[in-house]
Design an enzyme around this catalytic site. Structure first.
Site, PDB file in Angstrom:
ATOM      1  N   HIS A  55       0.847  -1.199   0.000  1.00  0.00           N
ATOM      2  CA  HIS A  55       0.000   0.000   0.000  1.00  0.00           C
ATOM      3  C   HIS A  55       0.885   1.252   0.000  1.00  0.00           C
ATOM      4  O   HIS A  55       2.016   1.219   0.508  1.00  0.00           O
ATOM      5  CB  HIS A  55      -0.911   0.023   1.225  1.00  0.00           C
ATOM      6  CG  HIS A  55      -2.005  -1.003   1.183  1.00  0.00           C
ATOM      7  ND1 HIS A  55      -3.090  -0.991   2.036  1.00  0.00           N
ATOM      8  CD2 HIS A  55      -2.181  -2.079   0.370  1.00  0.00           C
ATOM      9  CE1 HIS A  55      -3.883  -2.015   1.755  1.00  0.00           C
ATOM     10  NE2 HIS A  55      -3.351  -2.696   0.757  1.00  0.00           N
ATOM     11  N   GLU A  57       0.902   3.893   1.781  1.00  0.00           N
ATOM     12  CA  GLU A  57       1.372   4.335   3.095  1.00  0.00           C
ATOM     13  C   GLU A  57       2.576   3.527   3.562  1.00  0.00           C
ATOM     14  O   GLU A  57       3.546   4.083   4.083  1.00  0.00           O
ATOM     15  CB  GLU A  57       0.262   4.179   4.146  1.00  0.00           C
ATOM     16  CG  GLU A  57      -0.990   4.975   3.887  1.00  0.00           C
ATOM     17  CD  GLU A  57      -2.053   4.177   3.143  1.00  0.00           C
ATOM     18  OE1 GLU A  57      -1.716   3.484   2.152  1.00  0.00           O
ATOM     19  OE2 GLU A  57      -3.222   4.248   3.543  1.00  0.00           O
ATOM     20  N   CYS A  85      -6.193   1.979   5.680  1.00  0.00           N
ATOM     21  CA  CYS A  85      -6.848   0.738   6.085  1.00  0.00           C
ATOM     22  C   CYS A  85      -6.303   0.333   7.470  1.00  0.00           C
ATOM     23  O   CYS A  85      -5.445   1.009   8.026  1.00  0.00           O
ATOM     24  CB  CYS A  85      -6.577  -0.355   5.056  1.00  0.00           C
ATOM     25  SG  CYS A  85      -4.863  -0.941   5.047  1.00  0.00           S
ATOM     26  N   CYS A  88      -2.457  -0.225   7.414  1.00  0.00           N
ATOM     27  CA  CYS A  88      -1.666   1.010   7.311  1.00  0.00           C
ATOM     28  C   CYS A  88      -1.787   1.846   8.581  1.00  0.00           C
ATOM     29  O   CYS A  88      -0.807   2.471   9.007  1.00  0.00           O
ATOM     30  CB  CYS A  88      -2.076   1.797   6.077  1.00  0.00           C
ATOM     31  SG  CYS A  88      -1.586   0.958   4.554  1.00  0.00           S
TER      32      CYS A  88
HETATM   33 ZN   LIG Z   1      -3.511   0.250   3.585  1.00  0.00          ZN
END
Ligand SMILES: [Zn+2]
Length: 151
Positions: A55, A57, A85, A88
């Site tokens: 991801h 992040e 999410c 993250c």
């Molecule tokens: Zn994430």
């Protein structure tokens, strides 16, 4: 919200566009040092790298920690185009990031206030300040056009 946050969000949105061009879900992130300078960038890389943790992040946090030479990113800010999410948000707390600025809310998987509020959960030993909905329209437009094209 500072001028540095706004500049950072503009850059994060560019990274999100780059992700879309690489057939990745358009999410971009940058990390700001305590003076508001961008020290690391990231975007989704999950399809290219086959890495479930790829991801935006996580990518940005890894690079920021490498740049600083420490896993501890206290007083740093993460700016990301989409609400983080659960994974993250967990990574943000592990990195001791002090502030998170995000664009679009994610009512299906968001962990910074919509579905969960991991970043401000008083049961956890660390928390981060959260500013949500910054340039949300731009982030949402990128996501919407990406998923419309895939249909
Ligand atoms: Zn994430």
């Amino acid at each position: 919200m500072t001028a540095a946050d706004r500049r950072a969000m503009t850059r994060a949105l560019e990274l999100a566009s780059e992700a879309a061009m690489a057939s990745e879900i358009p999410v971009g992130a940058v990390v700001l040092d305590p003076e508001g300078r961008i020290i690391a960038e990231g975007r989704n890389t999950r399809e290219e790298t086959h890495d479930p943790t790829g991801h935006a992040e996580v990518e940005a946090l890894r690079r920021a920690a490498a740049a600083v030479g420490s896993w501890n990113l206290e007083q740093h800010t993460l700016v990301v185009t989409l609400e983080p999410c659960i994974m993250c948000a967990g990574a943000v707390l592990q990195a001791r990031i002090s502030r998170v600025v995000f664009g679009a809310w994610d009512d299906k998987a968001g962990a910074a206030g919509s579905m969960y509020d991991v970043l401000r959960d008083r049961r956890l030993p660390y928390r981060a300040e959260v500013v949500g909905g910054v340039e949300a329209e731009a982030a949402t437009a990128l996501l919407r056009s990406f998923f419309e094209q895939r249909r």
